[in-house]
Design an enzyme around this catalytic site. Structure first.
Site, short mmCIF file in Angstrom:
data_model
loop_
_atom_site.label_atom_id
_atom_site.label_comp_id
_atom_site.label_asym_id
_atom_site.label_seq_id
_atom_site.Cartn_x
_atom_site.Cartn_y
_atom_site.Cartn_z
CG HIS A 128 90.39 -18.97 -43.88
ND1 HIS A 128 90.38 -18.64 -42.54
CD2 HIS A 128 90.63 -17.82 -44.56
CE1 HIS A 128 90.61 -17.34 -42.41
NE2 HIS A 128 90.77 -16.82 -43.63
CB CYS A 129 85.12 -18.12 -46.53
SG CYS A 129 84.29 -17.10 -47.78
N PRO A 130 87.83 -16.28 -47.74
CG PRO A 130 88.63 -15.94 -49.91
CD PRO A 130 88.15 -17.01 -48.98
#
EC number: 2.3.1.225
Length: 413
Positions: A128-130
């Site tokens: 999960h990439c912010p």
């Protein structure tokens, strides 16, 4: 064209809320500052548009910006793809090889994992990439990787513009003692002089943009090499950790078997084509995958079930050998640890020498796990979960309870 339409016609306008997050705000802010300053510096002070070179340079700057934003928004709004709610395999007997997600009320398809941030099971989940406020997975892996490639290339071009702008504008004003440096300044001679002079404010803005461009080139460039490395093995970050634990399990129990990653097609080019296609649409449906000879569709999920049942490999016990403050990018833990800090919203765990950690997954220079708050660790006791540098810990000697399994047990496994 299909990909472009999917960007314009959002399936759900709620997706626009992804922009209201610190990750996209910072990422788009850096893109806007670097591209805008590069265009302004080029047109006003470095390379005028009425020259052939200046026109080509300006078009290239626009091209970088468009391609970077295109792939960025593709990665954000198209998303990774999710396992359908309530999904189960066509053959009911295959469900014995799969894990069941209580949140999605569905079986986890091969290569899928549940994301706590998205509250869905993600197809071929990598992380999960912010920065895109979304997961990287099956549908957007190519766009995300192209963004990681194009952003440093565009920043390198912008950084060149910034350096040359400052050099050409300060060349006749200050003496740097560079009498031996011979640079062709003909492109920088302006007749008439620029409408807006290159003053202190312009110099400060250009210098600030140069810092952003260089920082982005290094940080995002490192992420690109990490991504392309696992793509050439047809893996995800999660699957590389599963493979590492599989080899550890086989070595510990002295099993007469070799773990073969089932989705490695045998060549880097074939693995590359599993993610990047001419159409821009990834191969397959994200639920079933081509596997190499000798493996079947559920080889990896069976290994996951073995690891879940094996309490020893589900989490590896480490002892803290060096204090860690919990900083996101610690400078005192080595340059590689600094530049490979996980791009995630998950917290970092402050460590003190002598404490114990249970690692459940990890990267080359970072580990993720639980900090044991009670030395007599019992399932369910309070704990702190997050990332910590790998060079701050060392594996504990085999515990009598979890590591020193009887010889008979080793052979039986």
């Amino acid at each position: 064209m299909g990909t472009f339409c999917s960007v314009i016609k959002f399936e759900n306008l709620q997706e626009l809320k992804r922009l209201c997050h610190w990750g996209p705000i910072i990422a788009l802010g850096v893109i806007a500052i670097c591209s805008t300053m590069a265009m302004i510096d080029s047109v006003l002070w470095y390379w005028p548009l009425h020259t052939t070179g200046g026109s080509v340079n300006f078009i290239m700057l626009i091209n970088w910006t468009v391609m970077i934003l295109y792939n960025y928004f593709n990665a954000m709004f198209i998303g990774p793809g999710f396992v359908p709610l309530g999904w189960k395999p066509e053959n009911s007997q295959d469900s014995m090889y799969l894990q069941y997600c209580q949140v999605c009320q569905a079986y986890k398809a091969p290569r899928s994992h549940h994301c706590r941030k998205c509250s869905r099971c993600v197809l071929k989940m990598d992380h999960h990439c912010p920065w895109i406020n979304n997961c990287c997975g099956y549908q957007n892996h190519a766009s995300f990787t192209l963004f990681l490639l194009l952003a440093p290339l565009g920043c390198i071009h912008a950084a060149f513009i910034f350096v040359m702008t400052m050099y050409t504008q300060l060349y006749n004003r200050l003496s740097f003692g560079w009498n031996t440096v011979k640079i062709d300044m003909s492109a920088a001679r302006r007749d008439p002089l620029p409408i807006i002079p290159f003053g202190l404010a312009a110099f400060a803005a250009t210098l600030f943009a140069l810092g952003l461009a260089l920082g982005t080139t290094i940080a995002v460039g490192m992420l690109f090499f990490i991504q392309i490395k696992i793509i050439l093995r047809n893996q995800t970050s999660i699957e590389s950790w599963i493979e590492e634990k599989a080899k550890d399990r086989i070595q510990y129990y002295q099993l007469d078997e070799v773990f073969v990653f089932p989705y490695d097609m045998g060549s880097r080019w074939k693995n590359f084509k599993q993610v990047f296609t001419w159409s821009g649409v990834p191969e397959g449906d994200g639920l079933e995958w081509p596997v190499r000879e000798g493996c079947h569709q559920y080889s990896l999920t069976i290994e996951q079930l073995k690891q879940k049942a094996d309490k020893r490999v589900r989490s590896v016990r480490y002892k803290v050998i060096e204090d860690y403050s919990g900083a996101c990018c610690p400078l005192n833990k080595g340059i590689k640890t600094f530049f490979t800090s996980p791009c995630t919203e998950e917290p970092r765990i402050p460590l003190q020498k002598g404490e114990f950690i249970l690692a459940t997954r990890g990267l080359r220079y970072w580990l993720y796990g639980d900090k044991i708050l009670d030395d007599s660790f019992i399932e369910g006791v309070s704990r702190i979960r997050g990332w910590f540098p790998r060079n701050c810990v060392e594996k504990c000697p085999c515990d009598a309870e979890t590591e020193q399994a009887p010889e008979g047990e080793k052979k039986n496994r």
